[in-house]
Write a protein that holds these residues in place. Structure first.
Motif, PDB file in Angstrom:
ATOM      1  N   SER A  79      45.389  23.344  48.679  1.00  0.00           N
ATOM      2  CA  SER A  79      44.630  22.093  48.734  1.00  0.00           C
ATOM      3  C   SER A  79      43.159  22.306  49.031  1.00  0.00           C
ATOM      4  O   SER A  79      42.339  21.421  48.805  1.00  0.00           O
ATOM      5  CB  SER A  79      45.240  21.177  49.809  1.00  0.00           C
ATOM      6  N   SER A  80      42.794  23.457  49.538  1.00  0.00           N
ATOM      7  CA  SER A  80      41.399  23.745  49.877  1.00  0.00           C
ATOM      8  C   SER A  80      40.874  24.870  48.988  1.00  0.00           C
ATOM      9  O   SER A  80      41.304  26.027  49.137  1.00  0.00           O
ATOM     10  CB  SER A  80      41.267  24.151  51.353  1.00  0.00           C
ATOM     11  N   PRO A  81      39.952  24.544  48.074  1.00  0.00           N
ATOM     12  CA  PRO A  81      39.413  25.596  47.216  1.00  0.00           C
ATOM     13  C   PRO A  81      38.736  26.683  48.034  1.00  0.00           C
ATOM     14  O   PRO A  81      38.174  26.438  49.099  1.00  0.00           O
ATOM     15  CB  PRO A  81      38.402  24.848  46.343  1.00  0.00           C
ATOM     16  N   VAL A  82      38.811  27.892  47.501  1.00  0.00           N
ATOM     17  CA  VAL A  82      38.203  29.059  48.135  1.00  0.00           C
ATOM     18  C   VAL A  82      37.019  29.483  47.273  1.00  0.00           C
ATOM     19  O   VAL A  82      37.135  29.579  46.049  1.00  0.00           O
ATOM     20  CB  VAL A  82      39.221  30.210  48.262  1.00  0.00           C
ATOM     21  N   THR A  83      35.867  29.700  47.885  1.00  0.00           N
ATOM     22  CA  THR A  83      34.671  30.082  47.134  1.00  0.00           C
ATOM     23  C   THR A  83      34.259  31.500  47.496  1.00  0.00           C
ATOM     24  O   THR A  83      34.572  32.007  48.576  1.00  0.00           O
ATOM     25  CB  THR A  83      33.505  29.123  47.434  1.00  0.00           C
ATOM     26  N   GLY A  84      33.513  32.095  46.566  1.00  0.00           N
ATOM     27  CA  GLY A  84      33.019  33.439  46.807  1.00  0.00           C
ATOM     28  C   GLY A  84      31.959  33.817  45.801  1.00  0.00           C
ATOM     29  O   GLY A  84      31.852  33.216  44.727  1.00  0.00           O
ATOM     30  N   THR A  85      31.160  34.810  46.140  1.00  0.00           N
ATOM     31  CA  THR A  85      30.099  35.298  45.266  1.00  0.00           C
ATOM     32  C   THR A  85      30.399  36.741  44.888  1.00  0.00           C
ATOM     33  O   THR A  85      30.473  37.619  45.764  1.00  0.00           O
ATOM     34  CB  THR A  85      28.730  35.220  45.960  1.00  0.00           C
ATOM     35  N   ALA A  86      30.588  36.981  43.594  1.00  0.00           N
ATOM     36  CA  ALA A  86      30.841  38.333  43.100  1.00  0.00           C
ATOM     37  C   ALA A  86      29.521  39.006  42.770  1.00  0.00           C
ATOM     38  O   ALA A  86      28.665  38.407  42.111  1.00  0.00           O
ATOM     39  CB  ALA A  86      31.736  38.284  41.861  1.00  0.00           C
ATOM     40  N   VAL A  87      29.335  40.219  43.232  1.00  0.00           N
ATOM     41  CA  VAL A  87      28.095  40.960  43.025  1.00  0.00           C
ATOM     42  C   VAL A  87      28.399  42.205  42.196  1.00  0.00           C
ATOM     43  O   VAL A  87      29.367  42.927  42.471  1.00  0.00           O
ATOM     44  CB  VAL A  87      27.451  41.357  44.368  1.00  0.00           C
ATOM     45  N   TYR A  88      27.548  42.471  41.206  1.00  0.00           N
ATOM     46  CA  TYR A  88      27.801  43.549  40.247  1.00  0.00           C
ATOM     47  C   TYR A  88      27.015  44.798  40.614  1.00  0.00           C
ATOM     48  O   TYR A  88      25.820  44.737  40.935  1.00  0.00           O
ATOM     49  CB  TYR A  88      27.420  43.087  38.845  1.00  0.00           C
ATOM     50  N   ASN A  89      27.708  45.946  40.546  1.00  0.00           N
ATOM     51  CA  ASN A  89      27.059  47.254  40.716  1.00  0.00           C
ATOM     52  C   ASN A  89      27.056  47.925  39.357  1.00  0.00           C
ATOM     53  O   ASN A  89      28.092  48.361  38.856  1.00  0.00           O
ATOM     54  CB  ASN A  89      27.825  48.099  41.738  1.00  0.00           C
ATOM     55  N   ALA A  90      25.865  47.970  38.722  1.00  0.00           N
ATOM     56  CA  ALA A  90      25.780  48.483  37.358  1.00  0.00           C
ATOM     57  C   ALA A  90      26.132  49.968  37.291  1.00  0.00           C
ATOM     58  O   ALA A  90      26.674  50.445  36.287  1.00  0.00           O
ATOM     59  CB  ALA A  90      24.384  48.247  36.806  1.00  0.00           C
ATOM     60  N   ALA A  91      25.823  50.720  38.332  1.00  0.00           N
ATOM     61  CA  ALA A  91      26.087  52.163  38.312  1.00  0.00           C
ATOM     62  C   ALA A  91      27.585  52.458  38.240  1.00  0.00           C
ATOM     63  O   ALA A  91      28.028  53.346  37.489  1.00  0.00           O
ATOM     64  CB  ALA A  91      25.469  52.811  39.536  1.00  0.00           C
TER      65      ALA A  91
END
Length: 590
Positions: A79-91
């Protein structure tokens, strides 16, 4: 003794056995219960997503995410959405994400993805968005979590259209109708849009920067470019303009070229159309003059900048022919002089607003014969010193105007205005303290200031109006009567004009087609003040309705005012107003 030892040994062993059994049972219980989510943790994330790139040959083009790219994910977990920020490591080619709480293992769970390019500063709750930020979203993405590996699948599509404008290089334009995204809400995964007034400056190639935006009113889909503080040009656009992911440009309209755009009043939002004016009438037609009247019936929703008449000896006259301005009046009245006798004239009234000039219906009239006019003109007794001349006007003992008429008030008034050759002549218009005529009467052309009404350079008693010299009466060299007629004549003072009003009888009359006042003294002598209007800017206003005659006296109310005689059909008064305006001068002599 052996039995006793054996029992003690059993006593010590049994508790150890019991402890081991309890421990084993506890271990079995942990294995049977499902694992509960723990606090926030970091996951490795595999992203299986393509992205629509505007202008690419293949809209689902492969996209190389730059190092440290960020994708905002909203997981639909319970019932409660979970949020997050995905960060990319190009190497390493690896994404990492730390959701707001740990995720449960799932296959094809629902999530939303948002990717912002050229975004602004981020906080814990939102990300700032600028006019150049590109926003891509997928509201129907899925994710799978297995063995601590998070796999996200989706397809990013643009949410905003891209538009720029083509105008004049270096010029700044103001417009409304776009809604710019201002912030991305990290918790709700929504975009805050704000409709606001925008400005854009065209570069050397004529184009403004791009705007990533939507229409402020998606149903109306309108843009409005300001022309002035009160008017603008408005146009509605089809679905192909500002379509998400589509880039384009719009040519900025101008007053001269605005096909497809509608002129509007910015304060009311209503369309401005051409004004309308009635069919004129011509009356009091003589051999060399006629009185024209008309009425503005609509301003078209705009602001009237000029009204008047056009007259010619051919059909359909325009402002390229003879143009008679009535200023901004809506009740038009003008005495047209210098006409040729026994000649047919064509006349139209006109009104000008922001849309341009509009003409009324055309009329014609024919001037009379001067010979017939002389024999039929009605004569009236105007006192012992005046008579009727052969031109139908008022004259003195002879036709050598001007004459000084004794009105019994201690000063003699001229029979006509400076610049006129008869008592009914209009004469010239002068700014106060100036001795020559000109084409424009305002502060920018006034001799005794530096361009504004708070910058007087002469005739000033208060420093807030300019340079103080405490002069309140015009000097002889700056008296229009003396400068044009000689040293025996001068302009009347405030007191002398006030005495003329109080000690003489004023009667509104029409003499040979000219409206004005017959001023009769107690000794029976009379003079005539024609209602010749005044000059404001480049326009001649209120001709035939009002008279404005300068005194030589500065106003006591304000140093940018001078005293003058003002009259209309309902009465005559002494007032003070702007010195820069063009008004008549009636000289006096001792």
């Amino acid at each position: 003794m052996k039995q006793t030892f054996a029992m003690k040994k059993l006593f010590y062993i049994f508790p150890l056995f019991l402890l081991a059994a309890v421990s084993l049972l506890s271990s079995c219980t942990d294995i049977d219960e499902p694992r509960q989510p723990e606090g926030p943790r970091t996951y490795r994330m595999r992203l299986l997503a393509d992205i629509d790139i505007p202008g690419a040959a293949d809209t689902r083009a492969a996209y190389a995410f730059p190092d440290k790219s960020q994708i905002y994910v909203l997981f639909q977990q319970g019932s409660s959405p979970v949020t997050g920020t995905a960060v990319y490591n190009a190497a390493s080619g690896i994404w990492t994400i730390t959701p707001s709480q740990s995720l449960t293992e799932v296959v094809d769970g629902a999530c939303q993805l948002s990717y912002l390019i050229d975004a602004g500063q981020a906080s814990s709750t939102s990300v700032a968005i600028t006019q150049s930020t590109r926003i891509y979203k997928d509201a129907t993405a899925t994710y799978t979590l297995s063995d601590d590996l998070l796999t996200v699948q989706g397809h990013f599509t643009p949410t905003l259209g891209r538009i720029r404008f083509l105008g004049k290089a270096g010029q700044t334009y103001t417009f409304t109708g776009l809604a710019l995204a201002t912030a991305f809400d990290l918790k709700k995964h929504t975009i805050n849009n704000v409709a606001t007034k925008l400005t854009a400056t065209c570069a050397s190639n004529g184009y403004t920067p791009y705007f990533y935006a939507t229409f402020a009113d998606p149903s109306a889909r309108q843009l409005t470019f300001e022309l002035t503080s009160t008017t603008g040009l408005r146009r509605a656009f089809g679905e192909n303009v500002l379509q998400a992911g589509v880039s384009g440009y719009i040519t900025i309209p101008t007053v001269e070229k605005h096909e497809g755009w509608t002129l509007v009043n910015l304060s009311t939002g209503k369309e401005i159309t051409f004004g309308t004016v009635s069919k004129p009438t011509a009356s009091q037609i003589y051999s060399n003059k006629a009185t024209l009247t008309a009425t503005v019936t609509s301003n078209g929703g705009g602001t009237i900048s000029e009204t008047g008449f056009v007259i010619a000896t051919h059909a359909t006259p325009t402002t390229s022919d003879r143009r008679i301005s009535c200023g901004k009046q809506t009740s038009l009245s003008s005495v047209v002089t210098e006409l040729s006798q026994t000649t047919k004239y064509y006349v139209r009234a006109f009104v000008i607003n922001e849309m341009g000039i509009a003409y009324g219906e055309e009329i014609t009239f024919t001037t009379g014969s001067a010979e017939n006019e002389n024999s039929s003109v009605e004569r009236e007794d105007w006192g012992s010193e005046v008579n009727w001349d052969n031109d139908g006007g008022i004259f003195c003992p002879d036709a050598n105007h001007p004459h000084a008429i004794d009105l019994g008030i201690g000063i003699k008034f001229a029979c006509c205005n400076v610049g006129a050759d008869s008592p009914t002549g209009y004469g010239n218009y002068y700014a106060w303290g100036e001795t020559s005529t000109k084409s424009q009467y305002d502060w920018s052309t006034y001799k005794w200031c530096n361009g504004t009404y708070y910058s007087m350079t002469k005739y000033c008693t208060d420093s807030k109006y300019g340079i103080v010299d405490n002069k309140t009466t015009l000097e002889p060299s700056e008296d229009a009567a003396r400068a044009n007629w000689g040293s025996s004549w001068r302009m009347p003072t405030y007191a002398e004009l006030k005495k003329l009003i109080e000690q003489c009888t004023w009667t509104w009359v029409t003499v040979i087609g000219v409206n004005g006042y017959r001023v009769t003294a107690s000794n029976g002598n009379s003079i005539f003040f024609p209602a010749v209007g005044h000059c404001d800017g480049t326009g001649l206003n209120n001709v035939g309705s009002y008279g404005y005659y300068w005194s030589s006296s500065l106003s006591t109310d304000s140093d940018n005012y001078a005293q003058y005689l003002y009259f209309g059909s309902r009465g005559c008064y002494m007032y003070g107003f702007y010195r820069c305006l063009g008004r008549s001068v009636r000289p006096v002599t001792e």
